[in-house]
Design a protein around this motif. Structure first.
Motif, PDB file in Angstrom:
ATOM      1  N   PRO A  83      17.278   5.350 -15.920  1.00 27.94           N
ATOM      2  CA  PRO A  83      18.223   6.466 -16.064  1.00 27.94           C
ATOM      3  C   PRO A  83      17.528   7.761 -16.493  1.00 27.94           C
ATOM      4  CG  PRO A  83      18.321   5.087 -18.008  1.00 27.94           C
ATOM      5  CD  PRO A  83      17.342   4.422 -17.076  1.00 27.94           C
ATOM      6  N   ALA A 257      23.924   5.240 -14.870  1.00 26.52           N
ATOM      7  CA  ALA A 257      24.555   5.488 -16.174  1.00 26.52           C
ATOM      8  C   ALA A 257      23.476   5.663 -17.241  1.00 26.52           C
ATOM      9  CB  ALA A 257      25.471   4.325 -16.531  1.00 26.52           C
ATOM     10  N   ARG A 258      23.822   6.389 -18.256  1.00 23.91           N
ATOM     11  CA  ARG A 258      22.947   6.681 -19.400  1.00 23.91           C
ATOM     12  C   ARG A 258      21.858   7.698 -19.079  1.00 23.91           C
ATOM     13  NH1 ARG A 258      23.976   1.612 -19.013  1.00 23.91           N
ATOM     14  NH2 ARG A 258      21.961   1.117 -18.071  1.00 23.91           N
ATOM     15  N   THR A 259      21.910   8.311 -17.879  1.00 25.69           N
ATOM     16  CA  THR A 259      21.031   9.449 -17.609  1.00 25.69           C
ATOM     17  C   THR A 259      21.424  10.576 -18.571  1.00 25.69           C
ATOM     18  OG1 THR A 259      20.793   8.837 -15.282  1.00 25.69           O
ATOM     19  CG2 THR A 259      20.305  11.123 -15.866  1.00 25.69           C
TER      20      THR A 259
END
Length: 322
Positions: A83, A257-259
């Motif tokens: 990410p 997700a979580r980038t």
């Protein structure tokens, strides 16, 4: 250290810490992962976007085709990527809104595993009849040909529970007829099958449909849009035949997700600027659409609405993949 100076220094350090992910990004080649084979609409749009996006970000942008399972193979690979903003995902309605209902053992969740970046566009469908049926020149003739034998007329798609499959099933149910569904691994293989006379008809993105009709052997008999599609002037809508259906593909860009939020913001700005590139706009126009850049928030809300709508369609057609 005076209190005021110390507080200012801490504030400066905090600002650098918060912005550093964006400042350090990108530092190497980016990938746009596509869940379908080369030659189809997803591949065309991803490659058209890659060049201006590379110019905006100052790093090379390459397209990685990871086809299989209605785009699920590529989606899973994208969701499991680091990410850090260097792996992007070209999602479509199938992967983001249909597959969660159609696949029993899906290895990714469109809401949980992806961070929205921007919409790309919405691409209308056209229903074409191929050279295997030279006598069929209109939508009513296609429907009439299917009435005597439910498996006498065949239609293509790029997989069970794909957009073309669900669209055709809804049309046929409304018309009270059946046809034999022939799924392929992508849009390009299905187009080749139409040209070879292996299947009779195909509801596909308008740009691909237009390319199949240039030699006159294939004909567009209807468009699955609210009104006339510029690529097919004079071709009626399926709605005009009593099938209240609009169907096509929407495409959007995501990151895992979580980038970090600063990286998402930088990518959103870069993607939106890239979509103003004249060459990209022309490629999208050739596919019967216009670029539709958006905020991440708009894309997230749009995807939620689409999941609700397509979930109802999957349940009504019972189009499930074991």
């Amino acid at each position: 250290m005076p209190k005021i100076r110390r507080r200012a220094l801490l504030g400066a350090v905090s600002a650098v810490t918060l912005s550093s992910p964006a400042l350090a990004f990108p530092d190497r080649t980016l990938r746009i992962i596509s869940g379908f084979p080369p030659g189809g609409l997803n591949d065309i749009i991803a490659r058209a976007l890659a060049q201006p996006l590379s110019a905006e970000l100052g790093q090379a942008v390459v397209v990685e085709n990871r086809g299989g399972a209605g785009g699920s193979v590529g989606a899973t690979a994208a969701a499991r990527s680091a990410p850090d903003g260097h792996a992007l995902w070209m999602g479509i309605v199938d992967t983001q809104a249909i597959n969660p209902f159609a696949y029993r053992n899906l290895q990714y969740d469109p809401d949980r595993d992806f961070a929205p970046i921007s919409m790309v566009g919405r691409f209308p469908f056209a229903l074409i009849v191929g050279p295997s049926r030279p006598g069929i020149q209109s939508f009513p003739q296609l429907i009439d040909a299917a009435r005597p034998d439910p498996e006498g007329v065949t239609y293509a798609s790029w997989g069970v529970a794909s957009t073309p499959h669900l669209a055709m099933e809804r049309i046929l149910a409304q018309q009270g007829v059946r046809m034999l569904h022939v799924p392929f691994t992508g849009q390009a293989p299905a187009m080749q099958a139409i040209l070879a006379g292996q299947v009779d008809c195909f509801a596909l993105p308008a740009g691909g449909a237009e390319s199949l009709t240039r030699d006159g052997r294939s004909r567009a008999v209807a468009v699955l849009a609210p009104g006339e599609v510029p690529l097919f002037p004079g071709v009626p809508t399926v709605k005009s035949f009593g099938a209240p259906l609009e169907s096509g593909l929407w495409k959007a860009i995501y990151a895992p997700a979580r980038t970090p939020a600063p990286v998402i913001a930088q990518l959103n700005a870069a993607v939106r600027r890239a979509m103003t590139n004249a060459a990209f706009i022309e490629v999208v126009r050739q596919q019967g659409a216009v670029p539709e850049p958006s905020t991440p928030e708009f894309l997230a809300a749009f995807q939620r609405d689409e999941r609700r709508a397509w979930g109802d369609v999957v349940r009504s057609t019972n189009a499930l993949v074991e």
